[in-house]
Design a protein around this motif. Structure first.
Motif, PDB file in Angstrom:
ATOM      1  N   VAL A 151      -4.177  -1.326   5.447  1.00  0.00           N
ATOM      2  CA  VAL A 151      -5.214  -2.174   4.813  1.00  0.00           C
ATOM      3  C   VAL A 151      -6.509  -1.265   5.160  1.00  0.00           C
ATOM      4  CG1 VAL A 151      -6.759  -4.094   5.147  1.00  0.00           C
ATOM      5  CG2 VAL A 151      -4.099  -4.258   4.965  1.00  0.00           C
ATOM      6  N   ILE A 152      -6.650  -0.831   6.429  1.00  0.00           N
ATOM      7  CA  ILE A 152      -7.843   0.042   6.872  1.00  0.00           C
ATOM      8  C   ILE A 152      -8.052   1.191   5.994  1.00  0.00           C
ATOM      9  CG2 ILE A 152      -9.055   1.277   8.569  1.00  0.00           C
ATOM     10  CD1 ILE A 152      -9.072  -1.673   9.378  1.00  0.00           C
ATOM     11  N   ALA A 153      -6.927   1.907   5.822  1.00  0.00           N
ATOM     12  CA  ALA A 153      -7.087   2.911   4.665  1.00  0.00           C
ATOM     13  C   ALA A 153      -7.363   2.735   3.294  1.00  0.00           C
ATOM     14  CB  ALA A 153      -5.552   3.830   4.854  1.00  0.00           C
ATOM     15  N   ALA A 154      -6.813   1.589   2.878  1.00  0.00           N
ATOM     16  CA  ALA A 154      -7.202   1.136   1.577  1.00  0.00           C
ATOM     17  C   ALA A 154      -8.381   0.560   1.296  1.00  0.00           C
ATOM     18  CB  ALA A 154      -5.987  -0.283   1.261  1.00  0.00           C
ATOM     19  N   LEU A 155      -9.149   0.268   2.105  1.00  0.00           N
ATOM     20  CA  LEU A 155     -10.459  -0.331   2.057  1.00  0.00           C
ATOM     21  C   LEU A 155     -11.482   1.134   2.269  1.00  0.00           C
ATOM     22  CD1 LEU A 155     -10.444  -3.471   4.280  1.00  0.00           C
ATOM     23  CD2 LEU A 155     -10.657  -3.222   1.765  1.00  0.00           C
ATOM     24  N   ASP A 156     -10.931   2.089   2.496  1.00  0.00           N
ATOM     25  CA  ASP A 156     -12.003   3.353   2.246  1.00  0.00           C
ATOM     26  C   ASP A 156     -12.826   3.268   1.260  1.00  0.00           C
ATOM     27  OD1 ASP A 156     -12.926   5.664   3.481  1.00  0.00           O
ATOM     28  OD2 ASP A 156     -11.719   6.557   1.927  1.00  0.00           O
ATOM     29  N   ASP A 157     -12.575   3.065   0.050  1.00  0.00           N
ATOM     30  CA  ASP A 157     -13.173   3.145  -1.448  1.00  0.00           C
ATOM     31  C   ASP A 157     -14.182   2.178  -1.094  1.00  0.00           C
ATOM     32  OD1 ASP A 157     -11.744   5.319  -2.056  1.00  0.00           O
ATOM     33  OD2 ASP A 157     -10.290   4.222  -3.182  1.00  0.00           O
ATOM     34  N   GLY A 158     -14.725   1.138  -0.462  1.00  0.00           N
ATOM     35  CA  GLY A 158     -15.525   0.097  -0.556  1.00  0.00           C
ATOM     36  C   GLY A 158     -14.766  -1.330  -0.586  1.00  0.00           C
ATOM     37  N   PRO A 159     -15.300  -2.276  -0.947  1.00  0.00           N
ATOM     38  CA  PRO A 159     -15.065  -3.621  -1.120  1.00  0.00           C
ATOM     39  C   PRO A 159     -13.741  -3.653  -2.220  1.00  0.00           C
ATOM     40  CG  PRO A 159     -17.208  -3.678  -1.132  1.00  0.00           C
ATOM     41  CD  PRO A 159     -16.865  -2.219  -1.338  1.00  0.00           C
ATOM     42  N   LEU A 160     -12.838  -4.637  -1.443  1.00  0.00           N
ATOM     43  CA  LEU A 160     -11.628  -4.933  -2.548  1.00  0.00           C
ATOM     44  C   LEU A 160     -11.629  -6.259  -2.557  1.00  0.00           C
ATOM     45  CD1 LEU A 160      -9.224  -1.995  -1.621  1.00  0.00           C
ATOM     46  CD2 LEU A 160     -10.643  -2.163  -3.828  1.00  0.00           C
ATOM     47  N   ARG A 161     -10.874  -6.875  -3.650  1.00  0.00           N
ATOM     48  CA  ARG A 161     -10.521  -8.168  -3.576  1.00  0.00           C
ATOM     49  C   ARG A 161      -9.193  -8.292  -3.141  1.00  0.00           C
ATOM     50  NH1 ARG A 161     -12.551 -10.703  -9.302  1.00  0.00           N
ATOM     51  NH2 ARG A 161     -11.791 -12.582  -8.338  1.00  0.00           N
ATOM     52  N   TYR A 162      -8.773  -9.490  -2.804  1.00  0.00           N
ATOM     53  CA  TYR A 162      -7.231  -9.597  -2.184  1.00  0.00           C
ATOM     54  C   TYR A 162      -6.248  -9.011  -3.327  1.00  0.00           C
ATOM     55  CZ  TYR A 162      -3.261 -12.220  -0.505  1.00  0.00           C
ATOM     56  OH  TYR A 162      -2.156 -12.827  -0.004  1.00  0.00           O
ATOM     57  N   THR A 163      -6.308  -9.333  -4.483  1.00  0.00           N
ATOM     58  CA  THR A 163      -5.173  -8.836  -5.316  1.00  0.00           C
ATOM     59  C   THR A 163      -5.237  -7.284  -5.664  1.00  0.00           C
ATOM     60  OG1 THR A 163      -6.766  -9.141  -7.312  1.00  0.00           O
ATOM     61  CG2 THR A 163      -5.153 -10.880  -6.857  1.00  0.00           C
TER      62      THR A 163
END
Length: 139
Positions: A47-59
């Motif tokens: 999750v930490i790695a996935a959020l690198d690009d900025g804000p993301l929604r749950y889906t």
């Protein structure tokens, strides 16, 4: 038996003076272990790695993390928010929109977990071979 302040029967507990947490005060070691438990969790790292690009929604997070269940993503996000590693912003829209983003504290963990993910990617074949050899030798 007196177990106060790292002592057992009046002697210093040498195990408490050694190990990777030895440089931290005794009263901090339990929370350090909890933090390591959180940071070392596979879903936390991803999750930490996935959020690198900025804000993301749950889906969006669900799509970026194949194999994670909705329940596990919800629990992981809740814990990361509780620990102050991500922030959660709910927008008053119809339908409701919620976004997750790394906090400055979460950013400090990002490079570490990405390095660990990269290490796993580089060495997974070798580890798989080692597991196969070990399993064959223990049958």
């Amino acid at each position: 038996m007196d177990t106060n302040a790292g002592q057992v029967t009046g002697k210093t507990d040498t195990a408490a003076l050694l190990g990777p947490c030895a440089r931290w005060p005794v009263e901090d070691r339990e929370i350090i272990r909890h933090v390591l438990d959180r940071a070392g969790d596979k879903w936390t790292a991803l999750v930490i790695a996935a959020l690198d690009d900025g804000p993301l929604r749950y889906t969006d997070l669900l799509r970026r993390l194949p194999g994670i269940s909705q329940r596990m993503l919800t629990l992981t996000l809740r814990q990361l928010h509780r620990d102050g590693l991500i922030s959660r912003t709910a927008y008053a829209e119809v339908p409701p929109r919620v976004e997750y983003v790394l906090t400055p504290l979460g950013r400090t963990l990002h490079d570490i977990v990405v390095s660990l993910i990269d290490w796993a990617g580089i060495h997974h074949d070798e580890i798989s071979r080692n597991r196969s050899r070990f399993d064959a030798a223990t049958k």
